[in-house]
Design an enzyme around this catalytic site. Structure first.
Site, PDB file in Angstrom:
ATOM      1  N   GLU A   1       2.257  -8.003   8.659  1.00 43.89           N
ATOM      2  CA  GLU A   1       2.382  -6.567   8.951  1.00 43.89           C
ATOM      3  C   GLU A   1       3.243  -5.837   7.931  1.00 43.89           C
ATOM      4  O   GLU A   1       3.222  -4.635   7.840  1.00 43.89           O
ATOM      5  CB  GLU A   1       2.969  -6.381  10.350  1.00 43.89           C
ATOM      6  CG  GLU A   1       1.952  -6.489  11.448  1.00 43.89           C
ATOM      7  CD  GLU A   1       0.730  -5.598  11.224  1.00 43.89           C
ATOM      8  OE1 GLU A   1       0.912  -4.370  11.174  1.00 43.89           O
ATOM      9  OE2 GLU A   1      -0.390  -6.120  11.104  1.00 43.89           O
TER      10      GLU A   1
ATOM     11  N   PRO B   1       0.820  -1.220   0.000  1.00 43.91           N
ATOM     12  CA  PRO B   1       0.000   0.000   0.000  1.00 43.91           C
ATOM     13  C   PRO B   1       0.854   1.271   0.000  1.00 43.91           C
ATOM     14  O   PRO B   1       0.358   2.356  -0.307  1.00 43.91           O
ATOM     15  CB  PRO B   1      -0.843  -0.108   1.273  1.00 43.91           C
ATOM     16  CG  PRO B   1      -0.312  -1.247   2.054  1.00 43.91           C
ATOM     17  CD  PRO B   1       0.557  -2.075   1.166  1.00 43.91           C
TER      18      PRO B   1
ATOM     19  N   ARG C   1      -4.606  -8.653 -20.569  1.00 40.72           N
ATOM     20  CA  ARG C   1      -5.568  -8.270 -21.606  1.00 40.72           C
ATOM     21  C   ARG C   1      -4.955  -7.344 -22.663  1.00 40.72           C
ATOM     22  O   ARG C   1      -5.510  -7.174 -23.746  1.00 40.72           O
ATOM     23  CB  ARG C   1      -6.832  -7.651 -20.990  1.00 40.72           C
ATOM     24  CG  ARG C   1      -6.619  -6.346 -20.298  1.00 40.72           C
ATOM     25  CD  ARG C   1      -7.869  -5.911 -19.563  1.00 40.72           C
ATOM     26  NE  ARG C   1      -8.930  -5.427 -20.441  1.00 40.72           N
ATOM     27  CZ  ARG C   1      -8.924  -4.247 -21.052  1.00 40.72           C
ATOM     28  NH1 ARG C   1      -7.896  -3.410 -20.891  1.00 40.72           N
ATOM     29  NH2 ARG C   1      -9.919  -3.884 -21.820  1.00 40.72           N
TER      30      ARG C   1
ATOM     31  N   ASP D   1     -11.223   1.388 -24.482  1.00 43.59           N
ATOM     32  CA  ASP D   1     -11.268   1.308 -23.017  1.00 43.59           C
ATOM     33  C   ASP D   1     -11.653   2.625 -22.362  1.00 43.59           C
ATOM     34  O   ASP D   1     -11.416   3.688 -22.914  1.00 43.59           O
ATOM     35  CB  ASP D   1      -9.865   1.003 -22.447  1.00 43.59           C
ATOM     36  CG  ASP D   1      -9.536  -0.459 -22.505  1.00 43.59           C
ATOM     37  OD1 ASP D   1     -10.442  -1.256 -22.718  1.00 43.59           O
ATOM     38  OD2 ASP D   1      -8.346  -0.782 -22.318  1.00 43.59           O
TER      39      ASP D   1
HETATM   40  N1  ADE Z   1      -1.076  -4.925   0.040  1.00 48.73           N
HETATM   41  C1  ADE Z   1      -2.031  -4.533   0.911  1.00 48.73           C
HETATM   42  N2  ADE Z   1      -2.753  -3.521   0.430  1.00 48.73           N
HETATM   43  C2  ADE Z   1      -2.257  -3.245  -0.812  1.00 48.73           C
HETATM   44  C3  ADE Z   1      -2.575  -2.296  -1.812  1.00 48.73           C
HETATM   45  N3  ADE Z   1      -3.562  -1.401  -1.666  1.00 48.73           N
HETATM   46  N4  ADE Z   1      -1.842  -2.313  -2.949  1.00 48.73           N
HETATM   47  C4  ADE Z   1      -0.834  -3.192  -3.109  1.00 48.73           C
HETATM   48  N5  ADE Z   1      -0.486  -4.104  -2.189  1.00 48.73           N
HETATM   49  C5  ADE Z   1      -1.180  -4.141  -1.045  1.00 48.73           C
END
Ligand code: ADE
Length: 229
Positions: free
Chosen positions: A113, A86, A150, A164
């Site tokens: 974590e 994230p 794709r 697209d």
């Molecule tokens: N792992 C946990 N959340 C994620 C996200 N939003 N993007 C990529 N990997 C992740």
């Protein structure tokens, strides 16, 4: 293209890659996908792949050794290594196009974590699929594989991805959302298809669609109009 996915949960991928367009792309050898359990690479006597964080804190952290060894055993000079987190850079259609030109992708799914920061030293990209936290990188890996596969030659017809959402307005060098589409009947419970689409007048249809794309983008994603890609 070959895609290797490093995960602790290989079963999660079974359904997704065994249906529809991805399944066909694999069968037709447009893409080769290998799911690798990096636990198989651990040298820990108890098969561990994680440990507690230095400095304290909750949860377990993926250790370097299994992931380093696994990546080193499969990477070549043509490989690009992607870590899903994230905290990565936001994934966009532009990057899907870029990655679809690579020969070999190695995708590492983080879990628990987090991961030891030194793992980033063997990665070319750290990617996030959106501003929310998932339980691991498996679903993001599926998102990458789907959006990249794709775009590979012969997987779906070129026309489909030229049409697209996020197609490029080449004249203005911006990406736009897709215009609305309709199919039969022309009148469903009084909900009517815009006249122009039934007119058969190709130039007017083209203009209508472009204007609708622009209107939608202004309303829903003004950020796309501001950013020069
Ligand atoms: N792992 C946990 N959340 C994620 C996200 N939003 N993007 C990529 N990997 C992740």
């Amino acid at each position: 293209m070959r895609i290797d996915i490093l995960t602790l949960f290989p079963n999660m991928f079974e359904g997704v890659f065994n249906e529809s367009i991805i399944k066909r792309a694999i069968e037709e050898k447009k893409v080769e996908i290998n799911i690798i359990n990096f636990r198989d690479y651990t040298k820990d006597p108890h098969n561990k792949v994680d440990d507690t964080p230095y400095g304290g804190g909750a949860g377990m952290v993926l250790t370097c050794q299994p992931i380093f060894d696994c990546v080193e055993s499969i990477r070549t000079e043509n490989s690009k290594v992607i870590l899903l987190t994230p905290a990565g850079i936001p994934y966009k259609q532009k990057m899907a196009y870029e990655l679809s030109n690579e020969k070999h992708l190695i995708i590492i799914c983080g879990h628990y974590e987090g991961f030891d920061e030194r793992i980033t030293t063997i990665c070319d990209y750290e990617i996030s699929i959106g501003d929310y936290v998932l339980t691991g990188g498996e679903i993001p890996a599926m998102v990458l594989v789907d959006s990249i596969t794709r775009l590979l030659p012969g997987v779906i017809n070129e026309e489909s991805h030229r049409e697209d959402s996020f197609k490029k307005d080449v004249m203005n060098d911006i990406y736009l959302l897709d215009y609305p589409t309709y199919t039969k009947p022309a009148d469903f419970r009084g909900l009517k298809v815009p006249e122009v689409l039934i007119s058969g007048h190709h130039e007017n249809i083209r203009k209508f669609r472009y204007e609708e794309s622009l209107k939608r983008t202004k309303e829903r994603r003004p950020d796309l109009l501001e950013v020069k890609k």
